[in-house]
Write a protein that holds these residues in place. Sequence first.
Motif, PDB file in Angstrom:
ATOM      1  N   LYS A   1      12.709   9.469   1.392  1.00 60.16           N
ATOM      2  CA  LYS A   1      11.687  10.127   0.580  1.00 60.16           C
ATOM      3  C   LYS A   1      10.588   9.142   0.177  1.00 60.16           C
ATOM      4  CE  LYS A   1      10.937  12.472  -3.844  1.00 60.16           C
ATOM      5  NZ  LYS A   1      11.575  12.942  -5.128  1.00 60.16           N
ATOM      6  N   ALA A   2      10.995   7.927  -0.207  1.00 62.11           N
ATOM      7  CA  ALA A   2       9.992   6.916  -0.562  1.00 62.11           C
ATOM      8  C   ALA A   2       9.099   6.622   0.642  1.00 62.11           C
ATOM      9  CB  ALA A   2      10.686   5.640  -1.037  1.00 62.11           C
ATOM     10  N   GLU A   3       9.708   6.548   1.839  1.00 55.99           N
ATOM     11  CA  GLU A   3       8.925   6.292   3.049  1.00 55.99           C
ATOM     12  C   GLU A   3       7.984   7.452   3.339  1.00 55.99           C
ATOM     13  OE1 GLU A   3       9.675   5.145   7.774  1.00 55.99           O
ATOM     14  OE2 GLU A   3      11.370   5.403   6.407  1.00 55.99           O
ATOM     15  N   ALA A   4       8.467   8.684   3.153  1.00 54.74           N
ATOM     16  CA  ALA A   4       7.612   9.857   3.407  1.00 54.74           C
ATOM     17  C   ALA A   4       6.421   9.872   2.458  1.00 54.74           C
ATOM     18  CB  ALA A   4       8.431  11.135   3.255  1.00 54.74           C
ATOM     19  N   LEU A   5       6.643   9.553   1.186  1.00 56.40           N
ATOM     20  CA  LEU A   5       5.542   9.493   0.230  1.00 56.40           C
ATOM     21  C   LEU A   5       4.542   8.409   0.615  1.00 56.40           C
ATOM     22  CD1 LEU A   5       7.613   9.963  -3.049  1.00 56.40           C
ATOM     23  CD2 LEU A   5       5.819  11.505  -2.227  1.00 56.40           C
ATOM     24  N   TRP A   6       5.051   7.280   1.063  1.00 53.16           N
ATOM     25  CA  TRP A   6       4.176   6.174   1.466  1.00 53.16           C
ATOM     26  C   TRP A   6       3.319   6.575   2.669  1.00 53.16           C
ATOM     27  CZ3 TRP A   6       2.993   1.739  -0.905  1.00 53.16           C
ATOM     28  CH2 TRP A   6       2.408   0.701  -0.178  1.00 53.16           C
TER      29      TRP A   6
ATOM     30  N   GLY B   1       0.422   8.721   1.779  1.00 53.27           N
ATOM     31  CA  GLY B   1      -0.636   8.128   0.966  1.00 53.27           C
ATOM     32  C   GLY B   1      -0.370   8.151  -0.516  1.00 53.27           C
ATOM     33  N   CYS B   2       0.780   8.674  -0.952  1.00 54.07           N
ATOM     34  CA  CYS B   2       1.111   8.719  -2.385  1.00 54.07           C
ATOM     35  C   CYS B   2       1.791   7.417  -2.770  1.00 54.07           C
ATOM     36  CB  CYS B   2       1.994   9.916  -2.686  1.00 54.07           C
ATOM     37  SG  CYS B   2       1.263  11.492  -2.203  1.00 54.07           S
ATOM     38  N   ARG B   3       1.005   6.356  -2.887  1.00 52.35           N
ATOM     39  CA  ARG B   3       1.572   5.022  -3.045  1.00 52.35           C
ATOM     40  C   ARG B   3       2.346   4.853  -4.352  1.00 52.35           C
ATOM     41  NH1 ARG B   3      -0.785   1.632   0.633  1.00 52.35           N
ATOM     42  NH2 ARG B   3      -1.339   2.857   2.463  1.00 52.35           N
ATOM     43  N   GLY B   4       1.762   5.335  -5.428  1.00 55.88           N
ATOM     44  CA  GLY B   4       2.422   5.176  -6.709  1.00 55.88           C
ATOM     45  C   GLY B   4       3.766   5.893  -6.746  1.00 55.88           C
ATOM     46  N   GLN B   5       3.772   7.150  -6.288  1.00 54.99           N
ATOM     47  CA  GLN B   5       5.031   7.908  -6.264  1.00 54.99           C
ATOM     48  C   GLN B   5       6.043   7.250  -5.326  1.00 54.99           C
ATOM     49  OE1 GLN B   5       4.658  12.239  -5.847  1.00 54.99           O
ATOM     50  NE2 GLN B   5       2.470  12.028  -6.299  1.00 54.99           N
ATOM     51  N   ALA B   6       5.538   6.739  -4.215  1.00 50.77           N
ATOM     52  CA  ALA B   6       6.444   6.092  -3.261  1.00 50.77           C
ATOM     53  C   ALA B   6       7.130   4.888  -3.895  1.00 50.77           C
ATOM     54  CB  ALA B   6       5.669   5.661  -2.022  1.00 50.77           C
ATOM     55  N   LEU B   7       6.344   4.076  -4.610  1.00 48.89           N
ATOM     56  CA  LEU B   7       6.925   2.883  -5.232  1.00 48.89           C
ATOM     57  C   LEU B   7       7.888   3.262  -6.348  1.00 48.89           C
ATOM     58  CD1 LEU B   7       3.746   0.633  -5.314  1.00 48.89           C
ATOM     59  CD2 LEU B   7       5.797   0.284  -3.922  1.00 48.89           C
TER      60      LEU B   7
ATOM     61  N   LEU C   1      -3.579   6.233   3.481  1.00 49.94           N
ATOM     62  CA  LEU C   1      -3.144   5.208   4.427  1.00 49.94           C
ATOM     63  C   LEU C   1      -4.359   4.408   4.878  1.00 49.94           C
ATOM     64  CD1 LEU C   1      -0.579   7.076   6.665  1.00 49.94           C
ATOM     65  CD2 LEU C   1      -0.114   5.141   5.167  1.00 49.94           C
ATOM     66  N   PRO C   2      -4.164   3.146   5.251  1.00 53.93           N
ATOM     67  CA  PRO C   2      -5.306   2.328   5.645  1.00 53.93           C
ATOM     68  C   PRO C   2      -6.025   2.913   6.842  1.00 53.93           C
ATOM     69  CG  PRO C   2      -3.230   1.294   6.275  1.00 53.93           C
ATOM     70  CD  PRO C   2      -2.900   2.424   5.384  1.00 53.93           C
ATOM     71  N   GLU C   3      -7.339   2.907   6.793  1.00 53.28           N
ATOM     72  CA  GLU C   3      -8.157   3.347   7.919  1.00 53.28           C
ATOM     73  C   GLU C   3      -8.562   2.126   8.724  1.00 53.28           C
ATOM     74  OE1 GLU C   3      -8.492   6.385   8.634  1.00 53.28           O
ATOM     75  OE2 GLU C   3      -7.678   7.232   6.793  1.00 53.28           O
TER      76      GLU C   3
ATOM     77  N   GLY D   1       1.120  -1.130   7.560  1.00 55.30           N
ATOM     78  CA  GLY D   1       2.442  -0.602   7.247  1.00 55.30           C
ATOM     79  C   GLY D   1       3.460  -0.846   8.340  1.00 55.30           C
ATOM     80  N   VAL D   2       3.364  -1.990   8.998  1.00 52.59           N
ATOM     81  CA  VAL D   2       4.282  -2.317  10.097  1.00 52.59           C
ATOM     82  C   VAL D   2       4.851  -3.708   9.838  1.00 52.59           C
ATOM     83  CG1 VAL D   2       3.032  -0.902  11.756  1.00 52.59           C
ATOM     84  CG2 VAL D   2       2.465  -3.334  11.530  1.00 52.59           C
TER      85      VAL D   2
END
Length: 851
Positions: A725-730, A733-739, A784-786, A833-834
């Motif tokens: 779930k944390a990975e899916a949020l990341w 683009g939901c960085r705060g929720q992911a962390l 996500l980074p462009e 993100g790799v």
Amino acid sequence: MTAMTPCPQPPGFLPRLSPHHQLRSRLSRPLLETTARIRLLCAPPGSGKTALMTECLLQAPAGCTVHWLPLAGAALSVDGFCRRLAQALGMQGADEAALTEELARWRSPAWLMIDDYCRQPDPLLDALLDRLLAAGSPALVWWIGSRRRPSCNWPRLLLDDALYECEAHALALTPKELAPVLRHLPPEQAEAVAQRIVLHTGGWCAGVRMALLQKCDWSQRELPQQRADTLLDYLQRELFSGLTPELAEAWRVLAHFPRFSAGFCDHLFGVGEGTQYLSTLQALGCFIEPWQDSAEWLQVFPALSRLIMDEHWPQGRSWHRRACQWFTAEQDWKSAFEQALLAEEYEVAVSLLQHFTFEHLFEDRTVALLLSLHERQGEALMLGSPQLIGLMTAALLFAGRFGQATAWIEHLGRFLPQPSASLQRQLIARWQAQKGWLLHLQGRMDAAGEHFQEALAALGDDAWPARLLCLSGQTQQALLSADMNRAQAINREALRLARARGSLLFEGLLELDHAQWLEQRGTPDRADGLLADMQQLLSARGERPAPLLGRIALRRGRLALGMGQQSRAAGFFRSGLDDCLRSHDKRVLYGFLGLAQLAANRGDYAQAFVRLRDAERLMQQRQIPDTVYRGALLQVSSHFWLQQGRVELACEALSRVLKHYRGPQALQAPPATLALIARIEYLLMLARLRLGSGPADAVEQLDLWMGQAQARGMAALCTELHLAKAEALWLGGCRGQALETLRTAMAGVEKHQARQVLGELRQRAASLLLAHEAGLADGESGPLPEAGALSQRERQVLELIAQGHSNQQIADALFISLHTVKTHTRRIHAKLGVERRTQAVARAKSMGLWR
């Protein structure tokens, strides 16, 4: 005095170490540090005695005179030995009286190193040595290297703290000592190759040296043919040339048997003669050693036994026939059966099977022997009773040959109707028990469950092995259905029955189910402790149950891997793999999968995929249906592809394999992979998210799965899903929720020791873990980074990476330092993100950075 100080002997008598010699402080240090004045090294030829004494000689303390006496194993008279000894010590008197007097008066520190003491038993010479040792001064330290143990008063010397003995088994090389020799290989591969060499040579120094001289590819599982000729020549010169023809023939005969005793030898060679042959071979140091630490049974050193058994042996049938007669008289049915097969007495072999039970299948090589009988004779001799049919069916199921097992189960219909209704019900119930297991292993859960239930209702108390098998099948089905409470209840009932019947083998089989339950509950340490205790109990048995110990080792390997204990996991996977290969167990698959995962953890994906290909090849060679291995192989392969950034490939494979486990014709997952379907589902979801085609409700779906896992008490799976779930949020683009989610998941990782799944997350989404470790603010979020997130210099570095340039080549091309290149590379990985170069290139292409 050191080895470089002039000695009374000519320089040629001083030994020299081979340039390939590896110093072994674990052996030399105790020998050098002991205060005992007699140091005995007794071992067969080629064990490294001379090399070890030479290694110690080179470390002789200052002020110590070293006297080297090479005897080359020659037979010496008492007078001849006294002369050689007096010459080595620089004494004038050469008779026993003069020697004894001078040895008693010896004052200056000195070492007397006798290399290769007389090989043939000589009571007079041994008695002389005993008297000289007793009369010697404490200032003179005796070093004695010998193939045989001289007949001296060793117990008295040991009680007086005057003796230190380096035992033969301690001289064997270990993988840790051998790995540095393989410096041309990467460290991880060198360790694995060293393990294989030691496994096949027993660590015997001469055998290891010959293996290395062949320069064969020990990373493969085939043995080099050339090595056999070298070893046979070595044995001819070092062993057989010193034996009488009768003793040489006796040794060759005994090398063809897995174990033997004095009584067994008397039966083979004649009463009295057999015992004498055995005693003489032992005294001469002819590679005769205890079998599994037994006080009664012996064996020829396994590495040499395998070599001799590969030779053509025309008279072998008669010797195996005699051995079969002896084991039959001793009621050792399994050994008698094996010897009957080797003697090609197939009718005798089948008649011996009437004494077998299901538990015999978990003794070493029983399944392999039954499969051999099946391949040679087919159904010609095995249809005489339901017991024989049931035994062969169980062996085929164990080996994964479901098609053949189906035909054998149906043969039970030959025995219907039975003389009474009661016997009729029992026979049908036994048929249902085996049919249930066949369906269960084929993934047909509902039909298997019905058969298990109906069989349990009809099986009598005397059919307790069949009842236990049905209960084990029901336990596994409950685990696969995520019904943890039911699984625990059935497993407890089965364990009570196994213990009441005193069946340690069945108890071990059922504890494997228990360990799977504990693993899913999030207590892998308890599961490992449970299996460690069972492994110890089973290993203490007279007959080592290799198939069951192999399964336990593989499960412990999985547990250790999950807890992040990679070196322990590697050891368990290798030992379990070897046991399962020998016993033709279909679960050998999980040894290959475990080793592949360890390789991937190191970033060695080439080796990881080699392991997976090895597994698939073996499954196909052994005619195992792809339903047993295809899903697990594709799931693990897809996991590796995700970590490499090959998302499209992973998505396609996961979609294809999921179809087998969903829909009206869905199959259950293999019993050994409880969370297989759940892993396929969440990995597929993550792959689709990376491709931008994931479901909009991906996080909600993961929350639903987490809730179900939590309600069922599946803490391990719940932790995996929490990280997903944390990975899916990341990825969304939901960085705060992911962390925030990751911080919560980390508590579960620590509580349930789920370090492997955390490591897998790091390989898939390194930037998420980097951000977590950097302690980014909860509220920091963004897309996500462009492509524009990369600086111009970072783009240049990434383009050169895509062209296959090394870090040094990139530094030279851009006129920057190597350190700066590495810094840019780390920033690129974090932004995209790799974690790896290949992932960065694939990610940049998917972002449209270039075509």
